[in-house]
Write an enzyme that holds these catalytic residues in place. Sequence first.
Site, mmCIF file in Angstrom:
data_model
loop_
_atom_site.group_PDB
_atom_site.id
_atom_site.type_symbol
_atom_site.label_atom_id
_atom_site.label_comp_id
_atom_site.label_asym_id
_atom_site.label_seq_id
_atom_site.Cartn_x
_atom_site.Cartn_y
_atom_site.Cartn_z
ATOM 1 N N CYS A 1 0.860 -1.241 -0.057
ATOM 2 C CA CYS A 1 0.117 0.062 -0.031
ATOM 3 C C CYS A 1 0.844 1.475 0.012
ATOM 4 C CB CYS A 1 -1.082 -0.008 1.216
ATOM 5 S SG CYS A 1 -1.971 -1.608 1.325
ATOM 6 N N HIS B 1 -3.253 6.585 2.089
ATOM 7 C CA HIS B 1 -3.410 5.235 1.417
ATOM 8 C C HIS B 1 -5.066 5.205 2.080
ATOM 9 C CE1 HIS B 1 -4.411 1.505 0.752
ATOM 10 N NE2 HIS B 1 -3.769 0.956 1.887
ATOM 11 N N ASN C 1 -10.259 -0.838 -0.250
ATOM 12 C CA ASN C 1 -8.655 -0.573 -0.304
ATOM 13 C C ASN C 1 -8.243 -1.312 -1.562
ATOM 14 O OD1 ASN C 1 -5.798 -0.834 0.305
ATOM 15 N ND2 ASN C 1 -6.237 -1.720 2.442
#
Length: 323
Positions: free
Chosen positions: A112, A250, A280
């Site tokens: 990420c 993120h 996500n």
Amino acid sequence: MTNTGIVAIDCYAPQRVVTNDELSRFVDTNDEWIYSRTGIKKRHLSMGENTSDICVEVAKRLIEKTGTKPEEIDLIVVGTISPDYATPSTACLVQGAIGALNAFAFDVSAACSGFVYSLSVADKFIKSGQCKKAIVIGAEVLSKIMDWKDRTTCVLFGDGAAGALLAPCENGGILAESLGAKGEDALKLTASERKVENIFVEKDGENSNYLQMDGRAIFNFSTKVVPENVKGLMDKCGVSADEIKYVIPHQANSRIIDVVARKLKMPVEKFYLNLSEYGNTSAASIPLALAEMDKKGLLEKGDKIIIVGFGGGLTWGSMLIQW
Ligand code: COA
């Protein structure tokens, strides 16, 4: 000295949108649990497009909107943990598909933090004068590495790609960065394990192909490291929180961002979130947010923003960018 500027940013997400309610027909979960714990309402899932396919869409959009010839591109970097292959890299597949004959190309694996790490590498090639035009993309088709029977992970993630075209600039652009890693906690988040197996070695146990995560540990890690990282970057640059128009984190979980904002004493409204729409998307999440902000006209020339990634590795990284 020359800086690296973001000339254009764009994104591509698979058409298929799956709401929490729809997911709960396949997995023992519900909208209330997912939304209240994470802020996620839906995600885009691939109906067959692989990671390189969605990267190619982004690269084509960037080339088209900037009037760039593919042969003018001299570097392509893709941040991803869900490549089509171990080799060739996703970036090489993109290079071939768009005809960027003069570009060298490689992937960066930083989960990420992948977009921030990739941007950091491309920045050095541009600052050194070795490259004039680079494409940096964060992209994931995480749906192919999800255990769709594991409700603790599969509800959290989504598919998508976004990226930027970079070129040298005199003022502004990427001003500073702060990257880090904590390998001692590497196994708190893993995916696509490959144990050794050959004619002399029998595999010791099964591979866990799917993404696996200690959610609590990652939550605690993120809420500790992200505020420290962002504060450290602002202190290093002598920039106050008031001077920052937006923080683009993120997009993992809105509860993580609430804690980060509180610890940094910054209004949560300064943190741009679109994870309700995408879930996500790991390396894609920051550029997906930036592309959306750009489309909405939220970013004006001269604005100072901070992007901050965190996740598998464990890794983290932030950047101060003047738009
Ligand atoms: N739907 C319904 N119930 C679920 C569920 C789901 N999708 N997933 C887990 N549960 C249940 C658990 O089984 C547990 O039930 P129990 O109490 O009967 O055992 C309960 O919900 C609580 O589970 P827990 O894991 O303690 O929840 P949590 O509050 O820690 O939230 C996360 C879980 C994953 C949302 C949270 O830990 C988190 O956000 N972590 C960070 C993850 C992340 O962002 N990772 C990527 C970083 S890059």
